[in-house]
Design a protein around this motif. Structure first.
Motif, PDB file in Angstrom:
ATOM      1  N   LEU A 269      -3.732  66.329  38.501  1.00 47.96           N
ATOM      2  CA  LEU A 269      -3.017  65.110  38.913  1.00 47.96           C
ATOM      3  C   LEU A 269      -3.026  64.058  37.802  1.00 47.96           C
ATOM      4  CD1 LEU A 269      -4.117  64.814  42.641  1.00 47.96           C
ATOM      5  CD2 LEU A 269      -1.890  65.506  41.741  1.00 47.96           C
ATOM      6  N   ALA A 270      -4.129  63.942  37.063  1.00 49.40           N
ATOM      7  CA  ALA A 270      -4.173  63.008  35.937  1.00 49.40           C
ATOM      8  C   ALA A 270      -3.158  63.429  34.867  1.00 49.40           C
ATOM      9  CB  ALA A 270      -5.581  62.957  35.341  1.00 49.40           C
ATOM     10  N   TYR A 271      -3.071  64.721  34.611  1.00 49.89           N
ATOM     11  CA  TYR A 271      -2.105  65.237  33.627  1.00 49.89           C
ATOM     12  C   TYR A 271      -0.678  64.938  34.088  1.00 49.89           C
ATOM     13  CZ  TYR A 271      -0.503  68.226  29.862  1.00 49.89           C
ATOM     14  OH  TYR A 271       0.080  68.687  28.710  1.00 49.89           O
ATOM     15  N   PHE A 272      -0.414  65.128  35.377  1.00 51.26           N
ATOM     16  CA  PHE A 272       0.918  64.844  35.915  1.00 51.26           C
ATOM     17  C   PHE A 272       1.275  63.372  35.747  1.00 51.26           C
ATOM     18  CE2 PHE A 272       3.094  63.090  39.689  1.00 51.26           C
ATOM     19  CZ  PHE A 272       4.369  63.567  39.433  1.00 51.26           C
ATOM     20  N   LEU A 273       0.377  62.485  36.153  1.00 49.41           N
ATOM     21  CA  LEU A 273       0.681  61.056  36.075  1.00 49.41           C
ATOM     22  C   LEU A 273       0.869  60.579  34.637  1.00 49.41           C
ATOM     23  CD1 LEU A 273      -1.653  59.673  38.874  1.00 49.41           C
ATOM     24  CD2 LEU A 273       0.841  59.889  38.917  1.00 49.41           C
ATOM     25  N   ARG A 274       0.063  61.094  33.705  1.00 48.73           N
ATOM     26  CA  ARG A 274       0.218  60.689  32.314  1.00 48.73           C
ATOM     27  C   ARG A 274       1.516  61.236  31.728  1.00 48.73           C
ATOM     28  NH1 ARG A 274      -1.723  56.704  29.037  1.00 48.73           N
ATOM     29  NH2 ARG A 274      -3.728  56.993  29.984  1.00 48.73           N
ATOM     30  N   SER A 275       1.921  62.433  32.177  1.00 44.86           N
ATOM     31  CA  SER A 275       3.157  63.033  31.667  1.00 44.86           C
ATOM     32  C   SER A 275       4.391  62.241  32.073  1.00 44.86           C
ATOM     33  CB  SER A 275       3.298  64.469  32.170  1.00 44.86           C
ATOM     34  OG  SER A 275       2.309  65.281  31.611  1.00 44.86           O
ATOM     35  N   LEU A 276       4.285  61.413  33.092  1.00 44.29           N
ATOM     36  CA  LEU A 276       5.430  60.600  33.499  1.00 44.29           C
ATOM     37  C   LEU A 276       5.761  59.520  32.478  1.00 44.29           C
ATOM     38  CD1 LEU A 276       4.695  60.163  37.314  1.00 44.29           C
ATOM     39  CD2 LEU A 276       6.311  61.734  36.231  1.00 44.29           C
ATOM     40  N   THR A 277       4.768  59.079  31.708  1.00 44.55           N
ATOM     41  CA  THR A 277       5.014  58.010  30.741  1.00 44.55           C
ATOM     42  C   THR A 277       4.994  58.470  29.291  1.00 44.55           C
ATOM     43  OG1 THR A 277       2.668  57.443  30.748  1.00 44.55           O
ATOM     44  CG2 THR A 277       4.077  56.236  32.266  1.00 44.55           C
ATOM     45  N   GLU A 278       4.150  59.462  28.973  1.00 44.71           N
ATOM     46  CA  GLU A 278       4.033  59.941  27.597  1.00 44.71           C
ATOM     47  C   GLU A 278       3.391  61.316  27.611  1.00 44.71           C
ATOM     48  OE1 GLU A 278       1.307  57.410  25.484  1.00 44.71           O
ATOM     49  OE2 GLU A 278      -0.399  58.183  26.589  1.00 44.71           O
ATOM     50  N   ALA A 279       3.347  61.947  26.457  1.00 44.16           N
ATOM     51  CA  ALA A 279       2.588  63.192  26.335  1.00 44.16           C
ATOM     52  C   ALA A 279       1.120  62.839  26.492  1.00 44.16           C
ATOM     53  CB  ALA A 279       2.831  63.836  24.978  1.00 44.16           C
ATOM     54  N   PRO A 280       0.387  63.558  27.337  1.00 41.09           N
ATOM     55  CA  PRO A 280      -1.020  63.218  27.539  1.00 41.09           C
ATOM     56  C   PRO A 280      -1.799  63.214  26.218  1.00 41.09           C
ATOM     57  CG  PRO A 280      -0.299  64.727  29.224  1.00 41.09           C
ATOM     58  CD  PRO A 280       0.817  64.633  28.228  1.00 41.09           C
ATOM     59  N   GLY A 281      -2.368  62.072  25.896  1.00 43.64           N
ATOM     60  CA  GLY A 281      -3.103  61.906  24.651  1.00 43.64           C
ATOM     61  C   GLY A 281      -2.264  61.355  23.516  1.00 43.64           C
ATOM     62  N   GLU A 282      -0.985  61.119  23.756  1.00 43.53           N
ATOM     63  CA  GLU A 282      -0.101  60.658  22.678  1.00 43.53           C
ATOM     64  C   GLU A 282      -0.526  59.296  22.141  1.00 43.53           C
ATOM     65  OE1 GLU A 282       4.535  59.294  22.017  1.00 43.53           O
ATOM     66  OE2 GLU A 282       4.063  60.583  23.711  1.00 43.53           O
ATOM     67  N   LYS A 283      -0.905  58.390  23.015  1.00 43.62           N
ATOM     68  CA  LYS A 283      -1.284  57.049  22.581  1.00 43.62           C
ATOM     69  C   LYS A 283      -2.491  57.106  21.648  1.00 43.62           C
ATOM     70  CE  LYS A 283      -1.706  52.558  24.741  1.00 43.62           C
ATOM     71  NZ  LYS A 283      -1.837  51.866  26.020  1.00 43.62           N
ATOM     72  N   LEU A 284      -3.473  57.908  21.998  1.00 41.88           N
ATOM     73  CA  LEU A 284      -4.673  58.071  21.171  1.00 41.88           C
ATOM     74  C   LEU A 284      -4.317  58.716  19.830  1.00 41.88           C
ATOM     75  CD1 LEU A 284      -7.781  58.124  20.790  1.00 41.88           C
ATOM     76  CD2 LEU A 284      -7.745  60.346  21.923  1.00 41.88           C
ATOM     77  N   HIS A 285      -3.545  59.788  19.861  1.00 43.58           N
ATOM     78  CA  HIS A 285      -3.162  60.475  18.627  1.00 43.58           C
ATOM     79  C   HIS A 285      -2.307  59.576  17.740  1.00 43.58           C
ATOM     80  CE1 HIS A 285      -4.566  63.990  20.788  1.00 43.58           C
ATOM     81  NE2 HIS A 285      -4.522  64.664  19.656  1.00 43.58           N
TER      82      HIS A 285
END
Length: 167
Positions: free
Chosen positions: A122-138
């Motif tokens: 569910l965390a992966y799903f919610l983050r995928s709605l706004t960006e690639a998961p981990g994109e902000k950190l990378h």
């Protein structure tokens, strides 16, 4: 054999730091090209579908316990265990998208994260709605590395033997 541009034997790849690939996205997160949006949509739908199927499997497990007549306490304990582990897995996965997790802590939480896999999905799903998961950190790490590289390369310009000495 390295790829060369054919003119003077220099490699085609640009100098400086390279972006770190993200699972399922590679380095498309840098410029949002090569099907980035389609991947985000597909992975969001896939993680939501996986979470739904996982909840269905957990429902079958609960029904199996009810049929086995193990008692209300054991059934309640199982429901509470999966709920708590899913909540903790959600929080851990969500925070891992913004900061690098500690490897030792990650190893110690491996069992909890395996039990709470629905929360991670569910965390992966919610983050995928706004960006690639981990994109902000990378992206922050990549931009910092680029800035540091630019500072190092511009500072070394000129002939050091012609440098004026301070008296």
């Amino acid at each position: 054999m390295s790829a060369e541009n054919g003119t003077n034997g220099t490699p085609d790849t640009p100098a400086g730091p390279r972006p770190e690939p993200i699972r399922f996205y590679g380095t498309t997160w840098v410029d949002h090209g090569n099907g980035y949006s389609a991947r985000r949509i597909a992975l969001a739908a896939g993680s939501l579908a996986a979470a739904a199927v996982s909840c269905l499997v957990l429902r079958f497990a609960y029904e199996g316990l009810r049929i086995a007549d193990v008692g209300g306490f054991v059934s309640l304990l199982m429901v509470v265990m999966f709920a708590v582990c899913s909540a903790l897995a959600f929080r851990h996965t969500w925070s891992a998208f913004t900061t690098r997790p500690d490897p030792d802590r990650q190893a110690s939480l491996r069992g909890l994260l395996a039990i709470g896999f629905v929360g991670s999905l569910l965390a992966y799903f919610l983050r995928s709605l706004t960006e690639a998961p981990g994109e902000k950190l990378h992206r922050a790490e990549y931009e910092t590395a680029r800035e540091q590289y630019e500072k190092r390369t511009t500072r070394r310009s000129g002939n050091p033997s012609k440098k004026r000495r301070r008296s």
